[in-house]
Every structure is written in C-alpha cells, then in structure tokens.
Design a protein around this motif. Sequence first.
Motif, mmCIF file in Angstrom:
data_model
loop_
_atom_site.group_PDB
_atom_site.id
_atom_site.type_symbol
_atom_site.label_atom_id
_atom_site.label_comp_id
_atom_site.label_asym_id
_atom_site.label_seq_id
_atom_site.Cartn_x
_atom_site.Cartn_y
_atom_site.Cartn_z
ATOM 1 N N TYR A 86 0.829 -1.207 0.000
ATOM 2 C CA TYR A 86 0.000 0.000 0.000
ATOM 3 C C TYR A 86 0.867 1.263 0.000
ATOM 4 O O TYR A 86 0.559 2.256 -0.656
ATOM 5 C CB TYR A 86 -0.917 -0.023 1.215
ATOM 6 N N GLU A 106 -7.561 5.971 -1.097
ATOM 7 C CA GLU A 106 -6.608 6.197 -2.171
ATOM 8 C C GLU A 106 -5.190 6.177 -1.613
ATOM 9 O O GLU A 106 -4.924 6.658 -0.510
ATOM 10 C CB GLU A 106 -6.891 7.522 -2.883
ATOM 11 N N TYR A 129 -9.163 3.413 -4.604
ATOM 12 C CA TYR A 129 -9.957 2.302 -4.105
ATOM 13 C C TYR A 129 -11.425 2.707 -4.042
ATOM 14 O O TYR A 129 -11.752 3.761 -3.475
ATOM 15 C CB TYR A 129 -9.467 1.873 -2.717
ATOM 16 N N TYR A 152 -11.668 -4.343 -2.736
ATOM 17 C CA TYR A 152 -12.005 -3.141 -3.494
ATOM 18 C C TYR A 152 -11.925 -3.421 -4.990
ATOM 19 O O TYR A 152 -11.196 -4.312 -5.439
ATOM 20 C CB TYR A 152 -11.015 -2.007 -3.195
ATOM 21 N N VAL A 156 -10.371 -1.367 -8.134
ATOM 22 C CA VAL A 156 -9.221 -0.470 -8.092
ATOM 23 C C VAL A 156 -8.976 0.172 -9.446
ATOM 24 O O VAL A 156 -9.118 -0.463 -10.493
ATOM 25 C CB VAL A 156 -7.951 -1.247 -7.646
#
Length: 428
Positions: free
Chosen positions: A111, A345, A351, A400, A402
Amino acid sequence: MTKDPVRGFQDKAWALRSRLFSELQSLHLRVKVFCSTTMSPHPNSGLTHPSTSVLLLSLLLPLSLSSRALPHQHPVHLPSLVPHVPLPLSRSRFSAETQLDFTTHCNASCYHKGEQESRLEHLSEHLAFETLYADGSRTLTTMDVEDEDDYEGTISAAIQPSLMRRRRVTSRHRRQKRQIYGADGRFNIRGDHFLLDYPFSTAVRISTGCTGVLVSQRHVLTAAHCVHDGKDYVKGARKLRVGFLTPPYINGTKPSQTPTKKHLVRWVRVKSTRVPKGWIQGPQEVSMDFDYALLELRWPHRRPFMRLSVAPSSDDLAGKRIHFSGFDSDRPGELVYRFCPVEDESNDLIYQHCDARPGASGSGVYGRVWDTALERWERKVIGIFSGHQWLEIDGENRDYNVAVRFTPLKFAQICYWVHGNRVDCSQD
C-alpha cells in the motif's frame, strides 16, 4: 479611470450562471440516462421508479455543495522529461493469455510502496517504456527528469493528501471475490443520443476484450494487462484493434429498415502500443500501480475525446465521486455506465466500490475536476480501471475495485506518449 463595481458584479454573476448552467446540463443528462435505463418504455409513463427521488437527491446534493465551496488546489509541478535514443529489442513471442478478470493482493508494504519508491533513484526505471509496433518489432526508451532539484521537493507534497485518509471500511471475514457490491448500480446506455454523445462516446472496445478511452484524435488509453501480462504480450496484441460503436444507419441502412436496434462496431487497427517499464516486471509479480497502456491508431477518429488530468485528492472532486463506462462481459453488446464515491486512495491507486465485471478493465475513470483557467468543473480522465484487489492492513481484510491513479510522473509520461515532445505537455 475608476473600475465600475456594478460591471464587476455582473461579470461575476454571469460566471456563476455559466457554472450552474453547466452543472444543470450534466444533471439533466444523468437523469435522462437513469430514466431511459430504468423506467417504463411507454411515452406517457412518469418518474415512478421507487429509487428516483433517492437518485435525484444523491445527484443534486454534491453538485450544490461543489458550487458553493470551490476547491483550493495547489499548482501541480510536472516533471520535464528528456528521452534517450530508443534501443531495439527482440520481437515479441505473443505467448501470453488475456486476463480480463485481473485480481491482486496487497499488504501494508504494498500500500505504501509508491510513497517509499518515489525517489529520484527510481525515476529512470519508472519512466522507461516499451513500444510495440504493428510489424511486431519492439523498442525500449529510457528517460531522465530535466529539473530533478525542483521535482524532488514536490514528491511528498503530491502524495500527502491521500495517504493520511482514515479507512472507513470494516473488516470482512469471508474472502469472497466480489466486483458487485450490494444491489447492482450499473446503467446500460442505450439510444444513439447517448452512445454517440460525450462523455459516453469516448468509450471504445479493445479487440482483446477490454475497454479503452479516447484521449486524443489518435490515442486510446487502456489497462496494460489487456495487452501484456507482465512478461510477454498477449496473443491478441499481434493484430490489436480498437472498436467504435456505430449505429446501423451510418453504415448505409436507414433506421426504419433496421430490424433490430443492435449497434455495429467499426474496427480500427492499432499502429503502436506503449507500456510502462514499471508494468513489465519479468519474473517478479506485476503491480497494479503501472497498469496502463497507450494505443496509437493508424487513422484519426472524428469523435470528441476526454482530456487528462493529474488525479487530485478525492476531496477536490465534485461530489467526491468517480465515473466510468465500459463493456462489461456479463452484458454483451452494451455500454455500461456507473459512478460511486472514492473509498480510499494511495499514491498510485484509487480504491472504490463501483460495480464492475470483467471487460470493464481499461475504462477511463473520470471525475469532475475544477478547471482554474475556465473557472468551471470539467470532466477529466484521472485514472484507468484495473480490476479487483484484496487489501490486508492492520489485521483486516478489505476488498475493493481499483483504478490506477495518474500521478504527476505518470501524467508527464503519458503526455509525452501522446504529443511526442515536452513542449505540449502541461497540466491541461
């Protein structure tokens, strides 16, 4: 000569009126799309769908708020890129299989990867790109940043607003693959007055089964995994084509003589394909961060295209919403539109829970961005829809849909691909 205060007030009033009129036009179009896809086909039927009032409220509220509080966006510094002489590569084998249902997994280190690697020592690697030509030949182009001292100071400023966002999604214990969240919120776009008008007319089909978006008179943006699996080009990339939806009567048949309303597809060959080196990882696992590619058509088209923009923080998007239209595989022959709020985000990804199915990959994700020069909200492409991701952070599993987020670096790279020079590349 003293300035007339009344004239100044009138100018401001006319500017406000133009902005409100533009928003009302957009609202009117979106309501018509909703009505045409959910209401009864009888001409005398009214707005009787039970969710009509809820939809109208959800559309009106963000527009009214956005007209009152205009975003205070800081100027985005775009790096000036210096290309090197392209190096010839061996011809592609075209051995990969197209993967329309693209899913990845990400943890905390993944991430924050963009936050850690956006340093000058990584710029050359991220800026390099590969070009595939129609005859099967390939080249590799490396690039440098001309104003490195100025760019180094803007990296942290560009990513800070999105990384500090608190997560609002609760953990899920069942790891069930999902691309539809709750009730399906997608709308089928029907009728020539919608399909052939902006912004829906900017969506095009890719012959490998994906979607693309028109970003110039000769260029189409799509997802990199639609043409390359990270190791080799897919089989369909050998003779890649872009499809434009075309009403039957444009092809010589009058509407009254057409037994069905099915649209035809006019295919145009692709001249060259460009994929960022950040996607071509070799034996390493591919990352969604660079899941975008640019296709150059052999001939220019005559349809309106959508302008690009560096992706702002979701707080600076009208209604904090994103939109995109694509050719989802579960609705063959139909263009499907959806919109939803941004959930989260990172530096490189958006996301969200916009409902989508395989085939929508490569769709141009756009939002209404405040244009300081025009003093109004403009639809601009701020990313490319990639697929599905499992995000595992702090012991919680979240799923999510994406989209790749256009950072200043990616914007400068794509802009160079489109224009072929540094002079024409700017924020707009």
